[in-house]
Scaffold this motif. Structure first.
Motif, mmCIF file in Angstrom:
data_model
loop_
_atom_site.group_PDB
_atom_site.id
_atom_site.type_symbol
_atom_site.label_atom_id
_atom_site.label_comp_id
_atom_site.label_asym_id
_atom_site.label_seq_id
_atom_site.Cartn_x
_atom_site.Cartn_y
_atom_site.Cartn_z
ATOM 1 N N SER A 136 10.611 95.474 -27.894
ATOM 2 C CA SER A 136 9.744 95.320 -26.727
ATOM 3 C C SER A 136 9.447 96.652 -26.049
ATOM 4 C CB SER A 136 10.355 94.350 -25.718
ATOM 5 O OG SER A 136 11.618 94.802 -25.275
ATOM 6 N N ARG A 137 10.422 97.589 -26.070
ATOM 7 C CA ARG A 137 10.139 98.904 -25.497
ATOM 8 C C ARG A 137 11.205 99.916 -25.908
ATOM 9 N NH1 ARG A 137 12.175 99.385 -19.277
ATOM 10 N NH2 ARG A 137 13.912 97.901 -19.387
ATOM 11 N N LEU A 138 10.810 101.182 -25.835
ATOM 12 C CA LEU A 138 11.728 102.300 -26.006
ATOM 13 C C LEU A 138 11.998 102.880 -24.617
ATOM 14 C CD1 LEU A 138 9.984 104.172 -28.999
ATOM 15 C CD2 LEU A 138 11.580 102.228 -29.081
ATOM 16 N N ILE A 139 13.243 103.264 -24.380
ATOM 17 C CA ILE A 139 13.615 103.831 -23.086
ATOM 18 C C ILE A 139 14.186 105.226 -23.326
ATOM 19 C CG2 ILE A 139 14.984 103.550 -20.993
ATOM 20 C CD1 ILE A 139 15.190 100.525 -21.779
ATOM 21 N N LEU A 140 13.402 106.240 -22.981
ATOM 22 C CA LEU A 140 13.848 107.624 -23.099
ATOM 23 C C LEU A 140 14.628 107.999 -21.842
ATOM 24 C CD1 LEU A 140 10.507 109.239 -24.321
ATOM 25 C CD2 LEU A 140 12.518 108.799 -25.736
ATOM 26 N N THR A 141 15.807 108.531 -22.011
ATOM 27 C CA THR A 141 16.566 108.965 -20.843
ATOM 28 C C THR A 141 16.311 110.448 -20.577
ATOM 29 O OG1 THR A 141 18.534 109.386 -22.202
ATOM 30 C CG2 THR A 141 18.377 107.247 -21.109
ATOM 31 N N ALA A 142 16.396 110.808 -19.308
ATOM 32 C CA ALA A 142 16.180 112.191 -18.872
ATOM 33 C C ALA A 142 17.292 112.567 -17.906
ATOM 34 C CB ALA A 142 14.824 112.329 -18.183
ATOM 35 N N SER A 143 17.807 113.757 -18.033
ATOM 36 C CA SER A 143 18.848 114.192 -17.112
ATOM 37 C C SER A 143 18.311 114.386 -15.699
ATOM 38 C CB SER A 143 19.468 115.506 -17.597
ATOM 39 O OG SER A 143 18.532 116.563 -17.455
ATOM 40 N N GLY A 144 17.011 114.673 -15.610
ATOM 41 C CA GLY A 144 16.432 115.026 -14.322
ATOM 42 C C GLY A 144 16.393 116.526 -14.102
ATOM 43 N N GLY A 145 17.126 117.266 -14.941
ATOM 44 C CA GLY A 145 17.094 118.719 -14.875
ATOM 45 C C GLY A 145 17.733 119.275 -13.614
ATOM 46 N N PRO A 146 17.639 120.595 -13.419
ATOM 47 C CA PRO A 146 18.287 121.237 -12.275
ATOM 48 C C PRO A 146 17.645 120.917 -10.931
ATOM 49 C CG PRO A 146 16.945 122.826 -13.458
ATOM 50 C CD PRO A 146 16.954 121.572 -14.283
ATOM 51 N N PHE A 147 16.394 120.398 -10.947
ATOM 52 C CA PHE A 147 15.683 120.159 -9.693
ATOM 53 C C PHE A 147 15.575 118.674 -9.362
ATOM 54 C CE2 PHE A 147 13.118 124.209 -10.881
ATOM 55 C CZ PHE A 147 14.215 125.003 -10.559
ATOM 56 N N GLY A 171 5.611 104.676 -33.905
ATOM 57 C CA GLY A 171 4.462 103.777 -33.941
ATOM 58 C C GLY A 171 4.396 102.839 -32.756
ATOM 59 N N MET A 172 4.831 103.325 -31.586
ATOM 60 C CA MET A 172 4.839 102.494 -30.383
ATOM 61 C C MET A 172 3.764 102.985 -29.406
ATOM 62 S SD MET A 172 7.280 100.250 -30.829
ATOM 63 C CE MET A 172 7.729 99.645 -29.203
ATOM 64 N N PRO A 173 3.052 102.076 -28.756
ATOM 65 C CA PRO A 173 2.037 102.492 -27.778
ATOM 66 C C PRO A 173 2.681 103.017 -26.502
ATOM 67 C CG PRO A 173 2.219 100.095 -27.815
ATOM 68 C CD PRO A 173 3.076 100.611 -28.933
ATOM 69 N N ASP A 174 1.914 103.788 -25.773
ATOM 70 C CA ASP A 174 2.384 104.397 -24.532
ATOM 71 C C ASP A 174 2.964 103.369 -23.561
ATOM 72 O OD1 ASP A 174 2.542 106.035 -22.147
ATOM 73 O OD2 ASP A 174 0.555 105.315 -21.610
ATOM 74 N N GLY A 175 2.343 102.207 -23.476
ATOM 75 C CA GLY A 175 2.782 101.191 -22.541
ATOM 76 C C GLY A 175 4.146 100.602 -22.838
ATOM 77 N N GLN A 176 4.674 100.852 -24.035
ATOM 78 C CA GLN A 176 5.995 100.340 -24.406
ATOM 79 C C GLN A 176 7.040 101.449 -24.480
ATOM 80 O OE1 GLN A 176 4.055 97.690 -27.735
ATOM 81 N NE2 GLN A 176 6.141 96.942 -27.436
ATOM 82 N N ILE A 177 6.757 102.564 -23.809
ATOM 83 C CA ILE A 177 7.714 103.673 -23.752
ATOM 84 C C ILE A 177 7.973 104.012 -22.292
ATOM 85 C CG2 ILE A 177 8.219 106.047 -24.433
ATOM 86 C CD1 ILE A 177 6.266 105.678 -26.755
ATOM 87 N N ASP A 178 9.196 103.843 -21.860
ATOM 88 C CA ASP A 178 9.573 104.115 -20.479
ATOM 89 C C ASP A 178 10.507 105.318 -20.415
ATOM 90 O OD1 ASP A 178 8.108 101.986 -19.539
ATOM 91 O OD2 ASP A 178 9.813 100.599 -19.473
ATOM 92 N N VAL A 179 10.629 105.884 -19.216
ATOM 93 C CA VAL A 179 11.540 106.996 -18.955
ATOM 94 C C VAL A 179 12.486 106.593 -17.838
ATOM 95 C CG1 VAL A 179 11.753 109.361 -18.104
ATOM 96 C CG2 VAL A 179 9.942 108.774 -19.730
ATOM 97 N N LEU A 180 13.762 106.872 -18.029
ATOM 98 C CA LEU A 180 14.789 106.555 -17.052
ATOM 99 C C LEU A 180 15.632 107.805 -16.831
ATOM 100 C CD1 LEU A 180 15.589 103.950 -15.534
ATOM 101 C CD2 LEU A 180 17.264 103.517 -17.337
#
Length: 402
Positions: A181-192, A242-251
Motif C-alpha cells: 500500500s505504501r513505502l515509508i522512507l525514514t529521515a533523521s531530520g538532520g542537524p537542523f 515502481g511505486m507512484p509518488d502518492g504511495q511514498i511517504d516520509v517520516l
C-alpha cells in the motif's frame, strides 16, 4: 523491481566475485574497500576510481592490487602514476578512463561517484549486465527512466545502497507488489531538525555538515540538513520499486534505527532496523544474494528503547515539496532540480550563498527552465548543463537572497 529475475555471473568460476569501486575514496567507497579487504578470499578487485584524492587512491590500490586505478581529474595523472610506480598497477585519468573502468568485466560494481558525474559510468556498468550496487541517487533522479530501461534491456542487477532503499529492498516482496500500500522512507531530520527558519538562515557549512547520526561527505550532509536528500530519495524510490509518488511517504525518525518501512494492504508494516552504519547496506549489496558479516556495532533495542517519529515540516523544509513537484512535472524537471541543487550546495559550502538560498536557487531554476522530454543521454546532458548555467548565473549575480 530493482533485481533482475536471474542474476548473471554473480561470481566467477572460482567462486571469487570480481569487483570495481567507482568513487573509492569517498565515504561509501572507503567503507566498501574496508569490507572487501575483510574478505580477501572472496573478492578480487578489478578497478578503483577516485575523483582527485591520489594519496588515498594509491594507498587503496597498493592494498587491493586492482588491474587499474583511475583518477577522474586529469591534472592528477602524473601524481597517480608516480605513486603506483613499480606496483604493476596501471594508472589512468579522465572521464573516458572512468567509463572504461566501469566497462571492465567485473561481476559487481559499486557506483558511488557523487552527483551527475556518476551517470555515464553507471550506465556503462549496467549495459554489460553487471551487478550494480547503487549509491548515487542523482543518476536515477537525472535519468531514472533511461537508466532503468538499460538495466532491463541488458539484464543487469541494480541493488540499492542508500540505507533507506536498502531497507525497503530487504522487506519488499516484488512478487506481491499490488499488495504493497505504501513505502515509508525514514529521515533523521538532520542537524537542523528543531531549528527555526531564522536560525537556519545564518547556518554555516560546518553546522550543516554536523550530522547527528551519520558520517557522510559534505554534499550529502548538506542535502540531509535541507531534507533535499529525502526529496531525491522519493524520486529514486519511484524508479527502483515502481511505486507512484502518492504511495511514498516520509517520516522523521531522529534515532536512525528504523531505516525504512513497507506497509501492505492487510495493515502489516515490515521494517528493517539496525545501527546507523553505512557498512550494513553496503554489505547487503556486496554479499547479495548471501549475507556477509560486518564489524559494526549490533543493535541493542534495550539501550535504544526510545524510538520517536514525527511528520516532516513542509514550511521549514520546502525541499520535499520541490522534489515532489519535479517528479510530478516529469520530463527534465528532476534533472533540473538535481543540477541546480548541486550548484547551490557547492556555493553554500564555499560560503557564497546562505543555507536557505539553496532552496531558492532550486525553485527559481525549476520555474524558469522548460521541463522537456528526455529521450536519450544527450537530452539529459543538455538539461543538466542548462540548469547549472542558470543556477550559477543566479548565484554569481547575487539574485538569491530575499
Amino acid at each position: 523491481m530493482v533485481v533482475s529475475v536471474t542474476p548473471r555471473h554473480p561470481t566467477g568460476g572460482d567462486g571469487i566475485r570480481s569487483v570495481t569501486v567507482l568513487g573509492s575514496t569517498g565515504s561509501v567507497g572507503s567503507n566498501t574497500v574496508e569490507l572487501i579487504e575483510a574478505y580477501p578470499d572472496r573478492y578480487r578487485t578489478v578497478a578503483l576510481v577516485a575523483r582527485r584524492n591520489v594519496a588515498a587512491l594509491a594507498a587503496q590500490a597498493r592494498r587491493l592490487r586492482p588491474e587499474v586505478a583511475v583518477v577522474a581529474d586529469e591534472a592528477h595523472y602524473a601524481d597517480l602514476k608516480d605513486a603506483l610506480a613499480g606496483t604493476g598497477i596501471a594508472a589512468a585519468a579522465g572521464p573516458a578512463a572512468v567509463v572504461e573502468a566501469a566497462q571492465r568485466p567485473a561481476d559487481w560494481v559499486m557506483a558511488a561517484i557523487v552527483g551527475a558525474a556518476g551517470l555515464e559510468p553507471t550506465l556503462a556498468a549496467a549495459r554489460r549486465g553487471a551487478i550494480v550496487a547503487f549509491a548515487n541517487k542523482e543518476c536515477l533522479v537525472c535519468a531514472g527512466e533511461l537508466l532503468m530501461a538499460e538495466v532491463r534491456r541488458h539484464g543487469a542487477t541494480l541493488l540499492p545502497v542508500d540505507s533507506e532503499h536498502s531497507a525497503i529492498f530487504q522487506v519488499f516482496d516484488p512478487e506481491r507488489r499490488p499488495a504493497v500500500s505504501r513505502l515509508i522512507l525514514t529521515a533523521s531530520g538532520g542537524p537542523f531538525r528543531t531549528w527555526t527558519r531564522e536560525r537556519m538562515a545564518a547556518a554555516t557549512p560546518k553546522e550543516a555538515c554536523a550530522h547527528p547520526n551519520w558520517t557522510m561527505g559534505a554534499k550529502i550532509s548538506v542535502d540531509s540538513a535541507s531534507m533535499m536528500n529525502k526529496g531525491l530519495e522519493i524520486i529514486e524510490a519511484c524508479h527502483l520499486f515502481g511505486m507512484p509518488d502518492g504511495q511514498i511517504d516520509v517520516l522523521v525518525h531522529p534515532q536512525s534505527v528504523v531505516h525504512s518501512m513497507v506497509e501492505y494492504v492487510d495493515g502489516s508494516v515490515l521494517a528493517q532496523l539496525g545501527t546507523p552504519d553505512m557498512r550494513t547496506p553496503i554489505a547487503v549489496a556486496l554479499g547479495w544474494p548471501d549475507r556477509i558479516a560486518t564489524p559494526g556495532a549490533r543493535l541493542d533495542l534495550i539501550r535504544s528503547s526510545r524510538l520517536e517519529f514525527e511528520a516532516p515540516d513542509p514550511l521549514r523544509f520546502p525541499a520535499l515539496r520541490l522534489a515532489r513537484h519535479a517528479l510530478q512535472c516529469g520530463g527534465a524537471a528532476p534533472t533540473l532540480l538535481n543540477a541546480a541543487n548541486e550548484v547551490a550546495v557547492q556555493a553554500f559550502l564555499e560560503e557564497r550563498i546562505g543555507f536557505l538560498d539553496i532552496e531558492r536557487v532550486v525553485e527559481a531554476t525549476l520555474a524558469s527552465l522548460p521541463h522537456s522530454e528526455l529521450n536519450d543521454l544527450d537530452d539529459v546532458r543538455t538539461a543538466d548543463a542548462d540548469a547549472r548555467r542558470f543556477a550559477s548565473e543566479m548565484v554569481a549575480a547575487g539574485r538569491v537572497s530575499r
